[in-house]
Design a protein around this motif. Structure first.
Motif, PDB file in Angstrom:
ATOM      1  N   UNK A  62      36.467  53.405  45.832  1.00  0.00           N
ATOM      2  CA  UNK A  62      37.063  52.908  44.589  1.00  0.00           C
ATOM      3  C   UNK A  62      38.210  51.955  44.893  1.00  0.00           C
ATOM      4  N   UNK A  63      38.219  50.807  44.198  1.00  0.00           N
ATOM      5  CA  UNK A  63      39.402  49.957  44.240  1.00  0.00           C
ATOM      6  C   UNK A  63      40.520  50.701  43.515  1.00  0.00           C
ATOM      7  N   UNK A  64      41.759  50.518  43.951  1.00  0.00           N
ATOM      8  CA  UNK A  64      42.889  51.078  43.215  1.00  0.00           C
ATOM      9  C   UNK A  64      43.102  50.301  41.923  1.00  0.00           C
ATOM     10  N   UNK A  65      42.759  49.008  41.978  1.00  0.00           N
ATOM     11  CA  UNK A  65      42.802  48.143  40.800  1.00  0.00           C
ATOM     12  C   UNK A  65      41.837  47.001  41.044  1.00  0.00           C
ATOM     13  N   UNK A  66      41.126  46.571  40.065  1.00  0.00           N
ATOM     14  CA  UNK A  66      41.003  47.017  38.688  1.00  0.00           C
ATOM     15  C   UNK A  66      40.347  48.398  38.583  1.00  0.00           C
ATOM     16  N   UNK A  67      40.659  49.042  37.514  1.00  0.00           N
ATOM     17  CA  UNK A  67      40.114  50.363  37.228  1.00  0.00           C
ATOM     18  C   UNK A  67      38.593  50.269  37.073  1.00  0.00           C
ATOM     19  N   UNK A  68      37.908  51.249  37.620  1.00  0.00           N
ATOM     20  CA  UNK A  68      36.453  51.365  37.562  1.00  0.00           C
ATOM     21  C   UNK A  68      35.719  50.258  38.323  1.00  0.00           C
ATOM     22  N   UNK A 105      32.245  46.872  38.072  1.00  0.00           N
ATOM     23  CA  UNK A 105      31.828  45.913  39.091  1.00  0.00           C
ATOM     24  C   UNK A 105      31.872  46.578  40.458  1.00  0.00           C
ATOM     25  N   UNK A 106      31.142  45.959  41.388  1.00  0.00           N
ATOM     26  CA  UNK A 106      31.166  46.385  42.788  1.00  0.00           C
ATOM     27  C   UNK A 106      31.451  45.138  43.618  1.00  0.00           C
ATOM     28  N   UNK A 107      32.387  45.238  44.540  1.00  0.00           N
ATOM     29  CA  UNK A 107      32.666  44.136  45.451  1.00  0.00           C
ATOM     30  C   UNK A 107      32.207  44.521  46.856  1.00  0.00           C
ATOM     31  N   UNK A 108      32.070  43.503  47.696  1.00  0.00           N
ATOM     32  CA  UNK A 108      31.721  43.737  49.089  1.00  0.00           C
ATOM     33  C   UNK A 108      32.332  42.626  49.926  1.00  0.00           C
TER      34      UNK A 108
END
Length: 162
Positions: A62-68, A105-108
């Motif tokens: 999980x990213x700390x920010x943005x939420x979700x 969203x999902x980042x990579x």
């Protein structure tokens, strides 16, 4: 036994660490996954299991920010099994897990040519502020309104060693 994707179990720890270590030229990725687990930042973690044990592994945090917002942290497939679709199945399972957890969203951080086949794009990530290379940052917008959004990505502390 038929190969299958299943949820990571603590008993997989040693085999998964070895698998990750064999897939990356440096040892940081295995340490990253371990730190994400210890800090409670893992959103989903799967192994591709066969008779020989884990042939593949994926961890999503999980990213700390943005939420979700989630991060595809690592994807590892035994070198001799690469090209058989194991990594692709694991990425699809992780993205589906993100949907099930109502992620936006999902980042990579990775190679565009590989991740674009799953819907990750540089274009969707081009207005993101990140401490890492924007060239290697891609985003999969689960919620369409996140594509092209301006936002600062805040990674869990485990990423501070990258």
């Amino acid at each position: 036994m038929f190969p299958m994707i299943r949820t990571y179990q603590p008993a997989d720890r040693y085999q998964v660490a070895t698998l990750i270590g064999n897939c990356y030229a440096r040892s940081y990725e295995a340490c990253l996954v371990e730190a994400l687990r210890e800090n409670g930042d893992v959103a989903a973690e799967y192994v591709w299991d066969s008779d020989d044990g884990p042939d593949g592994h994926i961890c999503m945090a999980r990213h700390l920010y943005p939420d979700r917002w989630f991060i595809l942290a690592t994807v590892a497939v035994r070198p001799e099994k690469q090209g058989a679709g194991i990594g692709s199945d694991l990425v699809r399972a992780a993205v589906e897990a993100a949907r099930q957890q109502d992620a936006s969203a999902v980042t990579v951080l990775g190679h565009a040519r590989y991740y674009q086949r799953f819907g990750f794009t540089r274009t969707a990530a081009e207005r993101l502020e990140t401490p890492f290379s924007l060239e290697n940052t891609l985003m999969y917008p689960i919620r369409i309104e996140t594509a092209g959004i301006e936002a600062e990505l805040v990674y869990p502390p485990a990423y501070s060693r990258l």
